[in-house]
Design an enzyme around this catalytic site. Structure first.
Site, PDB file in Angstrom:
ATOM      1  N   CYS A 165       0.820  -1.210   0.000  1.00 41.54           N
ATOM      2  CA  CYS A 165       0.000   0.000   0.000  1.00 41.54           C
ATOM      3  C   CYS A 165       0.858   1.267   0.000  1.00 41.54           C
ATOM      4  CB  CYS A 165      -0.925  -0.009   1.212  1.00 41.54           C
ATOM      5  SG  CYS A 165      -2.279   1.199   1.100  1.00 41.54           S
ATOM      6  N   ASP A 183      -5.452  -3.216  11.568  1.00 44.13           N
ATOM      7  CA  ASP A 183      -4.362  -2.249  11.607  1.00 44.13           C
ATOM      8  C   ASP A 183      -4.182  -1.737  13.028  1.00 44.13           C
ATOM      9  OD1 ASP A 183      -2.302  -0.706  10.678  1.00 44.13           O
ATOM     10  OD2 ASP A 183      -3.529   0.632   9.460  1.00 44.13           O
TER      11      ASP A 183
END
Length: 225
Positions: free
Chosen positions: A11, A135
């Protein structure tokens, strides 16, 4: 022998060279950050330019944080094949309103307080998401290089269904991703800062090392009875 293959998302890509290097390394998907306050942010038009470099079967993901419907629409128009990722305070209804397949990020506190996060409830509330991305709760909505406690949750619970519905993220690096996969057994892993030379600038060697570490973890799991 059971075969196991953890999918890999890289990402925060901002450059053509990094997109190409991620593909060569073996990424299954690449993420483009659409959050205005991120140092890895790209515009919808830029995300479209970068996504057009991707070969078949490498999926682009657009990351949004509390974005307006208009901003999401622009991103989807620029990258029509994209999977969406909601990383802010979006409700389940907000996520569904986009009308596109999506990932929902669960921002889990680091340290001992992480175990107090009701991940089972969160996964149930976001049942419409294709996956729950795990996360660490950091300032700036991700990319902070911190991990949460991987032992804090019952990964085998049916509501989590880690091996088919969870994406492990938060502070992953080539040095620790093998351990993370061994503990959580996620469907996929997501890395950003752990393969960077600087914010928004990826390191090709780190990406190669990360993919190699993921495959090493897969090999270990596949040898288990």
């Amino acid at each position: 022998m059971n075969t196991h293959r953890t999918r890999i998302k890289i990402c925060g890509l901002t450059r053509e060279a990094d997109v190409d290097a991620a593909v060569r390394a073996g990424a299954d998907s690449v993420g483009f950050v659409m959050y205005e306050q991120s140092p890895r942010r790209v515009s919808a038009e830029r995300a479209g330019e970068l996504a057009r470099r991707l070969p078949p079967f490498v999926t682009p993901v657009l990351l949004f944080v509390n974005a307006s419907p208009e901003h999401i629409t622009r991103g989807c128009a620029a990258v029509p094949q994209a999977l969406l990722q909601f990383h802010g305070d979006e409700t389940p209804a907000d996520c569904r309103a986009a009308g596109r397949p999506y990932l929902r990020a669960a921002r889990i506190p680091t340290g001992p307080t992480g175990a107090g996060f009701d991940l089972l409830k969160y996964a149930s509330e976001h049942a419409a998401a294709q996956a729950i991305l795990l996360d660490a709760l950091v300032e700036g909505y991700g990319g902070g290089g911190q991990s949460f406690d991987w032992t804090a949750f019952p990964w085998s619970h049916p509501l989590l269904n880690a091996s088919s519905r969870l994406v492990l993220s938060g502070g992953l690096t080539p040095a620790n991703v093998t351990d993370g996969i061994s503990r959580v057994r996620p469907w996929a892993v997501d890395v950003s800062s752990g393969v960077e030379a600087a914010k928004g600038i990826k390191d090709p060697d780190k990406m190669l090392a990360f993919v190699a570490a993921v495959r090493a973890a897969d090999a270990q799991i596949s040898r288990l009875p």
